[in-house]
Design a protein around this motif. Structure first.
Motif, PDB file in Angstrom:
ATOM      1  N   TRP A 184       0.804  -1.222   0.000  1.00 36.26           N
ATOM      2  CA  TRP A 184       0.000   0.000   0.000  1.00 36.26           C
ATOM      3  C   TRP A 184       0.835   1.269   0.000  1.00 36.26           C
ATOM      4  N   ARG A 185       2.004   1.225   0.571  1.00 39.81           N
ATOM      5  CA  ARG A 185       2.806   2.460   0.653  1.00 39.81           C
ATOM      6  C   ARG A 185       3.142   3.038  -0.719  1.00 39.81           C
ATOM      7  N   PRO A 186       3.651   2.243  -1.665  1.00 42.11           N
ATOM      8  CA  PRO A 186       3.918   2.825  -2.988  1.00 42.11           C
ATOM      9  C   PRO A 186       2.648   3.321  -3.676  1.00 42.11           C
ATOM     10  N   ALA A 187       1.533   2.603  -3.488  1.00 43.15           N
ATOM     11  CA  ALA A 187       0.291   3.033  -4.124  1.00 43.15           C
ATOM     12  C   ALA A 187      -0.181   4.364  -3.542  1.00 43.15           C
ATOM     13  N   LEU A 188      -0.083   4.521  -2.243  1.00 50.27           N
ATOM     14  CA  LEU A 188      -0.490   5.782  -1.624  1.00 50.27           C
ATOM     15  C   LEU A 188       0.442   6.921  -2.024  1.00 50.27           C
TER      16      LEU A 188
ATOM     17  N   ALA B  12      -0.511   7.943  -5.511  1.00 50.78           N
ATOM     18  CA  ALA B  12      -1.767   8.703  -5.518  1.00 50.78           C
ATOM     19  C   ALA B  12      -1.536  10.131  -5.015  1.00 50.78           C
ATOM     20  N   ALA B  13      -0.714  10.293  -3.990  1.00 51.39           N
ATOM     21  CA  ALA B  13      -0.421  11.630  -3.472  1.00 51.39           C
ATOM     22  C   ALA B  13       0.325  12.461  -4.514  1.00 51.39           C
ATOM     23  N   LEU B  14       1.255  11.841  -5.224  1.00 56.20           N
ATOM     24  CA  LEU B  14       1.998  12.551  -6.258  1.00 56.20           C
ATOM     25  C   LEU B  14       1.066  13.002  -7.383  1.00 56.20           C
TER      26      LEU B  14
ATOM     27  N   ALA C 187      -2.161  13.587  -7.175  1.00 52.74           N
ATOM     28  CA  ALA C 187      -3.024  14.653  -6.672  1.00 52.74           C
ATOM     29  C   ALA C 187      -2.265  15.976  -6.620  1.00 52.74           C
ATOM     30  N   THR C 188      -1.003  15.937  -6.227  1.00 54.79           N
ATOM     31  CA  THR C 188      -0.191  17.157  -6.169  1.00 54.79           C
ATOM     32  C   THR C 188       0.015  17.733  -7.566  1.00 54.79           C
ATOM     33  N   LEU C 189       0.324  16.872  -8.534  1.00 54.69           N
ATOM     34  CA  LEU C 189       0.511  17.354  -9.908  1.00 54.69           C
ATOM     35  C   LEU C 189      -0.779  17.932 -10.476  1.00 54.69           C
ATOM     36  N   ALA C 190      -1.902  17.273 -10.219  1.00 54.38           N
ATOM     37  CA  ALA C 190      -3.180  17.790 -10.715  1.00 54.38           C
ATOM     38  C   ALA C 190      -3.487  19.144 -10.085  1.00 54.38           C
ATOM     39  N   GLY C 191      -3.236  19.295  -8.799  1.00 56.83           N
ATOM     40  CA  GLY C 191      -3.455  20.582  -8.139  1.00 56.83           C
ATOM     41  C   GLY C 191      -2.549  21.665  -8.705  1.00 56.83           C
ATOM     42  N   GLY C 192      -1.297  21.314  -8.958  1.00 63.44           N
ATOM     43  CA  GLY C 192      -0.366  22.281  -9.539  1.00 63.44           C
ATOM     44  C   GLY C 192      -0.792  22.720 -10.927  1.00 63.44           C
ATOM     45  N   LEU C 193      -1.276  21.786 -11.730  1.00 67.91           N
ATOM     46  CA  LEU C 193      -1.744  22.145 -13.066  1.00 67.91           C
ATOM     47  C   LEU C 193      -2.970  23.047 -13.001  1.00 67.91           C
TER      48      LEU C 193
END
Length: 170
Positions: free
Chosen positions: A99-103, A106-108, A110-116
């Motif tokens: 789960w750690r790599p998947a989370l 997902a966080a990365l 979400a961060t890229l989408a927010g930045g865009l």
């Protein structure tokens, strides 16, 4: 002399020696190597201890009602149905998922989408003046004079007149 642990064949010889499965010639060769190599000597001693522990290990007695308890548990599991059975199956299937790599992924994302979303310009309706086609006022007299000048140039240059009217002769 190269250490026997450095290749698979030599390691196999050491394991066979520790299990007393080598012939006299091979045993003599391995014993000669063990006198000069402390790493291989340690490996053989550890393997001998493992073989000895396996030979002396005694499995415990199975209780007389083991089969009855096993079948009772199987029946209880199959009687349990619906949501509880589904969730236990899902947990069993998804437990090995890291789960750690998947989370982190997902966080990365979400961060890229927010930045865009922050960096892209806001969509705004076009101004009314931009959407109307710009037209120029044409002076009819100037257009007439330009056409007359072009006609006069054609008449002065016969090669242009021949190109304009290929079937006619001058």
């Amino acid at each position: 002399m190269r250490c026997l642990m450095q290749n698979d064949e030599g390691a196999g010889l050491l394991l066979s020696y520790a299990n007393n499965k080598l012939g006299a010639t091979a045993s003599t060769f391995v014993e000669g190597h063990l006198r000069i190599c402390p790493d291989c000597n340690r490996t053989v001693e550890e393997q001998k201890r493992v073989w000895h522990a396996l030979e002396t290990w005694d499995a415990g007695e199975v209780s007389s009602d083991f089969d009855r308890r096993l079948y009772a548990r199987v029946d209880a599991e199959s009687a349990r149905g619906g949501f509880a059975r589904w969730t236990s199956g899902m947990i069993a299937r998804w437990t090995p998922v890291p789960w750690r790599p998947a989370l982190a992924t997902a966080a990365l994302c979400a961060t890229l989408a927010g930045g865009l979303l922050i960096q892209l310009p806001a969509s705004r309706p076009m101004a009314v003046q931009d959407s109307v086609a710009k037209t120029e006022r044409v002076d009819v007299e100037q257009l007439d004079r330009t056409l007359q000048d072009l006609q006069m140039l054609k008449e002065l240059n016969p090669s242009l007149q021949a190109e304009a009217n290929p079937g006619s002769s001058i």
